[in-house]
Write an enzyme that holds these catalytic residues in place. Sequence first.
Site, PDB file in Angstrom:
ATOM      1  N   ASP A   1       4.204 -19.484  18.722  1.00  0.00           N
ATOM      2  CA  ASP A   1       5.192 -18.881  17.818  1.00  0.00           C
ATOM      3  C   ASP A   1       6.320 -19.851  17.460  1.00  0.00           C
ATOM      4  OD1 ASP A   1       6.268 -16.561  16.456  1.00  0.00           O
ATOM      5  OD2 ASP A   1       7.773 -16.433  18.042  1.00  0.00           O
TER       6      ASP A   1
ATOM      7  N   ASP B   1       7.676 -23.270   6.905  1.00  0.00           N
ATOM      8  CA  ASP B   1       8.255 -23.283   8.243  1.00  0.00           C
ATOM      9  C   ASP B   1       9.744 -23.100   7.994  1.00  0.00           C
ATOM     10  OD1 ASP B   1       9.629 -24.098  10.559  1.00  0.00           O
ATOM     11  OD2 ASP B   1       7.840 -25.128  11.264  1.00  0.00           O
ATOM     12  N   HIS B   2      10.258 -21.907   8.250  1.00  0.00           N
ATOM     13  CA  HIS B   2      11.608 -21.619   7.746  1.00  0.00           C
ATOM     14  C   HIS B   2      12.685 -22.509   8.388  1.00  0.00           C
ATOM     15  CE1 HIS B   2      12.115 -18.974  11.276  1.00  0.00           C
ATOM     16  NE2 HIS B   2      13.410 -19.063  11.074  1.00  0.00           N
TER      17      HIS B   2
ATOM     18  N   HIS C   1       8.122 -24.783  14.520  1.00  0.00           N
ATOM     19  CA  HIS C   1       9.544 -25.123  14.408  1.00  0.00           C
ATOM     20  C   HIS C   1       9.945 -26.315  15.286  1.00  0.00           C
ATOM     21  CE1 HIS C   1       9.445 -21.372  12.420  1.00  0.00           C
ATOM     22  NE2 HIS C   1       9.634 -20.586  13.454  1.00  0.00           N
TER      23      HIS C   1
ATOM     24  N   ARG D   1       0.819  -1.222   0.000  1.00  0.00           N
ATOM     25  CA  ARG D   1       0.000   0.000   0.000  1.00  0.00           C
ATOM     26  C   ARG D   1       0.851   1.270   0.000  1.00  0.00           C
ATOM     27  NH1 ARG D   1      -5.516  -0.887   3.368  1.00  0.00           N
ATOM     28  NH2 ARG D   1      -4.194  -2.000   4.813  1.00  0.00           N
TER      29      ARG D   1
HETATM   30  C1  BG6 Z   1       9.998 -16.966  13.921  1.00  0.00           C
HETATM   31  C2  BG6 Z   1       9.319 -16.424  15.142  1.00  0.00           C
HETATM   32  O1  BG6 Z   1       9.191 -17.925  13.294  1.00  0.00           O
HETATM   33  O2  BG6 Z   1      11.224 -17.561  14.294  1.00  0.00           O
HETATM   34  C3  BG6 Z   1      10.221 -15.424  15.859  1.00  0.00           C
HETATM   35  O3  BG6 Z   1       8.106 -15.797  14.773  1.00  0.00           O
HETATM   36  C4  BG6 Z   1      11.551 -16.034  16.141  1.00  0.00           C
HETATM   37  O4  BG6 Z   1       9.611 -14.961  17.055  1.00  0.00           O
HETATM   38  C5  BG6 Z   1      12.139 -16.658  14.886  1.00  0.00           C
HETATM   39  O5  BG6 Z   1      12.405 -14.993  16.599  1.00  0.00           O
HETATM   40  C6  BG6 Z   1      13.393 -17.425  15.197  1.00  0.00           C
HETATM   41  O6  BG6 Z   1      13.995 -17.803  14.003  1.00  0.00           O
HETATM   42  P1  BG6 Z   1      15.536 -18.146  13.935  1.00  0.00           P
HETATM   43  O7  BG6 Z   1      15.734 -18.627  12.534  1.00  0.00           O
HETATM   44  O8  BG6 Z   1      16.274 -16.881  14.255  1.00  0.00           O
HETATM   45  O9  BG6 Z   1      15.758 -19.193  14.963  1.00  0.00           O
END
Ligand code: BG6
Length: 504
Positions: free
Chosen positions: A243, A185-186, A248, A50
């Site tokens: 979270d 899910d990174h 994760h 936006r």
């Molecule tokens: C995210 C969360 O998915 O993962 C964050 O929303 C968190 O709160 C983050 O800080 C942690 O990711 P990483 O890769 O730094 O362990």
Amino acid sequence: MQNHKLPPASLLFIFGGSGDLNYRKLSPALYNLFIDNWMPEKFGIVGIGRTEYNDDNYRSKLYEGIKLFSRRKEDNSGHWQQFSQHVSYMKMDAEKEEEYQKIAGIVKTKEQEFGEHPNVIFYMAVAPQLVPDIAKKLGPLNICSDTKCTRIVVEKPFGHDLASAHELNQLLMSMFDETQIYRIDHYLGKETVQNILALRFANALFEPIWNKNYIDHVQITAAETVGVEGRGGYYETSGALRDMVQNHILQLICMIGMEAPVSFEADEIRNKKVAVLNAIRKIDRDDAHDFAVRGQYDEGWMKGEKVPSYRKEKSVSENSNIDTFAAVKFYIDNWRWQDVPFYIRTGKRLHDKTTIITLQFKPAPHFAFPEEATETWRPNRLTISIQPEMDIRLRFQAKRPGQFMILNPVDMIFNYKDAYDGNEPEAYETLLLDVMEGNATLFMRSDQVEAAWKIIMPILESWETRPPVDFPNYAPDSWGPEDAEALIARDGNNWITLPPLHQE
Ligand code: BG6
């Protein structure tokens, strides 16, 4: 560099194109893929937002983010000039249905320019509450009749609880086929996480002892030193359990707990993982306090700096009962893991930024050594450091050199930095490449997401019905509330923190 096949022509629309995720993660990832020659020969990236930008100042803004957050900060080889030509910006109010025709228009133009129909990828880098509405408006656009060529990428949090996750799944699946939906899910894109599969299933050594007969317990710590970093608004609707644990950490448990896959097909891997989630023992809402501990950070000192309590963070209620720390004891009810505790803990403002997984083995069955030899005896341990250290350590007993028979623990260490050049891709690079290639192995299927919600719902419900009486209950720079120590100490165990390399 190895020869490789490039992904097919792709057109990426990033909803939330002017937002933080794109600035910090997505653009740097796409840029690094470009430098490493992994981007398709024909591609376009359209940021949608936006905020008012033209293409030029949008590109400059992204370049600023790249210089701050990319694993490659400086680049004098002209890559940015070339890459940025593929990037454009479209100001759009995603709430207005009529605006979506602009997207269809861009697809047509690009189709002509590319001389072929590109894969069209819609990346939802927006607040979770906007996703259903955007998806509803994308569905009828009918960009492509072939389900393989349009994809939607959905960030976490996927839903707020089981009911909302189910509803979101139903909605997305009414417009897209499951094969078109990429739930991110990174953690699954992290090199060290992917390496768990290699460690377990490319070696004959570990699998025979990877079970209840040899493993005493498993621990996962995912600790952060940061607070909520200006994300108070989101965090107030979330908390550590939603979270970090729902996604994760449960995924890490799946990687450690799963049976050997027959192949690397996306569904094969995901079936094996969902089987772990389905086997996790349901915690009764009324017994949740025996299995789960919550915490919230107080004000205090963090590495010499005064930091506010969670309740004093921006956009956080001063009476907030949100958990910034969670520790849980899980069990997996199956032949491999029956009665082996999986202890997990995660939190903000903890002593260290570290994610480690430890498998602690049972003691040797018989000790022939004299008593004094074993004073420093410790059980075997396999520790997988996910980040920031990236290593695998195997602890075993050795005889201390000298005329006495004294045993003490030593570590055998595989360290990524020593073994490789230390320039491994970031999680988002791997995941974005997979989306372009159409490989869903590292993404969450609808049943996985819902199974994960089912596991944590009783804890959430118990916490919601019984407000905490002791919040805030841990100091910054600590390892969380005392109850978390008690949770594991009750079983005669203690939380493991990683000693610095080469020290015990
Ligand atoms: C995210 C969360 O998915 O993962 C964050 O929303 C968190 O709160 C983050 O800080 C942690 O990711 P990483 O890769 O730094 O362990």
